[in-house]
Every structure is written in C-alpha cells, then in structure tokens.
Design an enzyme around this catalytic site. Structure first.
Site, PDB file in Angstrom:
ATOM      1  N   LYS A   1      38.407 -53.635   3.801  1.00  0.00           N
ATOM      2  CA  LYS A   1      38.547 -55.117   4.568  1.00  0.00           C
ATOM      3  C   LYS A   1      39.752 -55.147   5.132  1.00  0.00           C
ATOM      4  CE  LYS A   1      38.923 -58.214   1.656  1.00  0.00           C
ATOM      5  NZ  LYS A   1      38.604 -59.343   0.848  1.00  0.00           N
TER       6      LYS A   1
ATOM      7  N   ARG B   1      35.695 -69.363  -3.040  1.00  0.00           N
ATOM      8  CA  ARG B   1      35.148 -68.815  -4.347  1.00  0.00           C
ATOM      9  C   ARG B   1      34.079 -69.435  -4.876  1.00  0.00           C
ATOM     10  NH1 ARG B   1      39.369 -64.411  -5.252  1.00  0.00           N
ATOM     11  NH2 ARG B   1      38.647 -63.141  -3.807  1.00  0.00           N
TER      12      ARG B   1
ATOM     13  N   ARG C   1      36.465 -36.795  -5.706  1.00  0.00           N
ATOM     14  CA  ARG C   1      37.703 -36.557  -5.085  1.00  0.00           C
ATOM     15  C   ARG C   1      38.682 -35.621  -5.945  1.00  0.00           C
ATOM     16  NH1 ARG C   1      39.526 -42.096  -2.411  1.00  0.00           N
ATOM     17  NH2 ARG C   1      39.885 -42.596  -4.519  1.00  0.00           N
TER      18      ARG C   1
ATOM     19  N   ARG D   1      42.602 -38.030  -9.841  1.00  0.00           N
ATOM     20  CA  ARG D   1      43.283 -39.277 -10.404  1.00  0.00           C
ATOM     21  C   ARG D   1      42.484 -39.735 -11.375  1.00  0.00           C
ATOM     22  NH1 ARG D   1      44.468 -42.646  -5.069  1.00  0.00           N
ATOM     23  NH2 ARG D   1      43.985 -44.170  -6.723  1.00  0.00           N
TER      24      ARG D   1
ATOM     25  N   ARG E   1      34.932 -52.426 -10.421  1.00  0.00           N
ATOM     26  CA  ARG E   1      35.281 -52.960  -9.358  1.00  0.00           C
ATOM     27  C   ARG E   1      34.137 -53.677  -8.646  1.00  0.00           C
ATOM     28  NH1 ARG E   1      38.312 -48.430  -7.041  1.00  0.00           N
ATOM     29  NH2 ARG E   1      39.934 -47.960  -8.609  1.00  0.00           N
TER      30      ARG E   1
END
Ligand SMILES: [Zn+2]
Length: 217
Positions: free
Chosen positions: A13, A87, A126, A160, A171
């Site tokens: 975004k 929101r 990853r 990570r 998320r």
C-alpha cells in the site's frame, strides 16, 4: 478524484500511495501523520488533539474529522488518498459530509487484496545465507546444491523470527477487523474495486491507473 486505499501489511500500500502522489499529484491523508503534524504546528485542531492526548485519552471522531477538514482543501487540486480513515461507520458518514460540503465524494475504495495462504507461503518460506545475506525461499528459490549458498558457498542459513505463520495470520486478522466496519458501506454503494496485491509492483500500479482512468462510478 478522492479515494480510500486499503490493504493489509505485505500488500504494498505504501509503495502505491507514494506512486499516486508522485504521478498524479494526489495527497495522502494518513490520520496518524496528520495528527502529529497538526500537534507540531499548533493549529486549532492540533491544540485540541494535544490536550486530549496529554490527558491520556484517545482522539475522538470529532477531532479526526476536524483534522481532515483542515487538510481536505490542500488536497483539492488532484484529490486525496485516505489511509487509515475512515475506520467506523460514524467516520464514513463524517467523511461523506466533509466531502459533500466541498462538492466532492469518495470515487473509489481500492483494496489491495492478498491471498492469505499465498502470503503465508511467501513470507514463511524466506531465509537468507547467514554469511553473505543472499535471499532464498523454500518453494520459489532454493539453493542449487542443497544446504550450500549459491553465492558464497557457506552452509549456514537464518530466518527472521517474525516471518512465521502465526504473525502473518495475526496481521491479517487485525486488518480484517479494521476494515470489516467500513467495507460493506462502500460495497453497497458499488465503489469497492479489488486489485491483486500479490502481483508485481508495476502490475498493481497499472491496475490502479486503469480504475482511476475509467469513467466515474
Ligand atoms: Zn552466502
């Protein structure tokens, strides 16, 4: 042209908003940034917001609306990109009034959609070489010789800690909770357009351009 840009973390975004600003002269109105700026400038709304925050309270809809009203006129020429606002249904109504007073309206709500399973695969797969940092992926880009870095020939790799499935799903859930109150409002008005956020940056940019250049809804 005034739009609302929506998208979960990982959908790109920020990149697309920057591009719209550079290419079309639109102005991104992110409530967090606006609030900090108004407080720093000491504008009337900023002073009000500062008092509320110093009292340890959340800035309410009335203040956020006033803040957006202050900034809307500066985004009059080429339109605004709303980010993080509205929101709630209340805020959506307030925005409609603010825009209506200026003969404007939300033209499109563009959602950078991601496929949650694909996003999980993309992020959790990853890993990098612990020695030279070369990037790899369990599915899309494994070392040519198993366990050996293509670039430097070392055998240690690392991941990570937040590239894990639980974090990605958390998320996504947060994102859905934030958009759930407003998406149906704009769906009902026929303003929502979905763009494949998993596509390349250029492909996403083109898809957004096509929407903005199409005859108004
Ligand atoms: Zn290496």
């Amino acid at each position: 042209m005034d739009i609302i840009l929506l998208g979960p973390p990982g959908a790109g975004k920020g990149t697309q908003a920057q591009r719209l600003q550079a290419k079309r002269g639109m102005i991104q109105l992110s409530t967090g940034d606006m609030l900090r700026e108004a407080v720093a400038k000491g504008s009337p709304v900023g002073l009000k917001a500062k008092a509320v925050m110093e009292a340890g309270k959340l800035v309410n809809d009335a203040i956020v609306s006033a803040l957006i009203g202050e900034r809307l006129d500066s985004a009059a020429a080429h339109g605004a990109i709303f980010d993080g606002f509205p929101r709630t249904g209340h805020q959506a109504e307030a925005l409609e009034i603010l825009l209506g007073e200026r003969g404007r309206k939300i033209d499109y709500v563009i959602e950078l959609a991601v496929d949650e399973e694909a996003l999980v695969d993309r992020i959790t797969g990853r890993f990098t070489c612990a020695n030279c940092g070369a990037p790899y992926h369990d599915t899309f880009h494994v070392p040519k010789a198993a366990g050996t870095c293509d670039i430097c020939g070392e055998h240690e790799f690392k991941r990570r800690p937040d590239d894990n499935e639980a974090t990605v799903r958390e998320r996504m859930a947060e994102y859905r909770a934030k958009t759930a109150p407003i998406l149906p409002i704009y769906e009902a008005k026929g303003l929502v357009r979905r763009v494949d956020g998993m596509a390349s940056v250029d492909a996403v940019a083109k898809a957004i351009d096509d929407i903005l250049d199409s005859p108004a809804a």
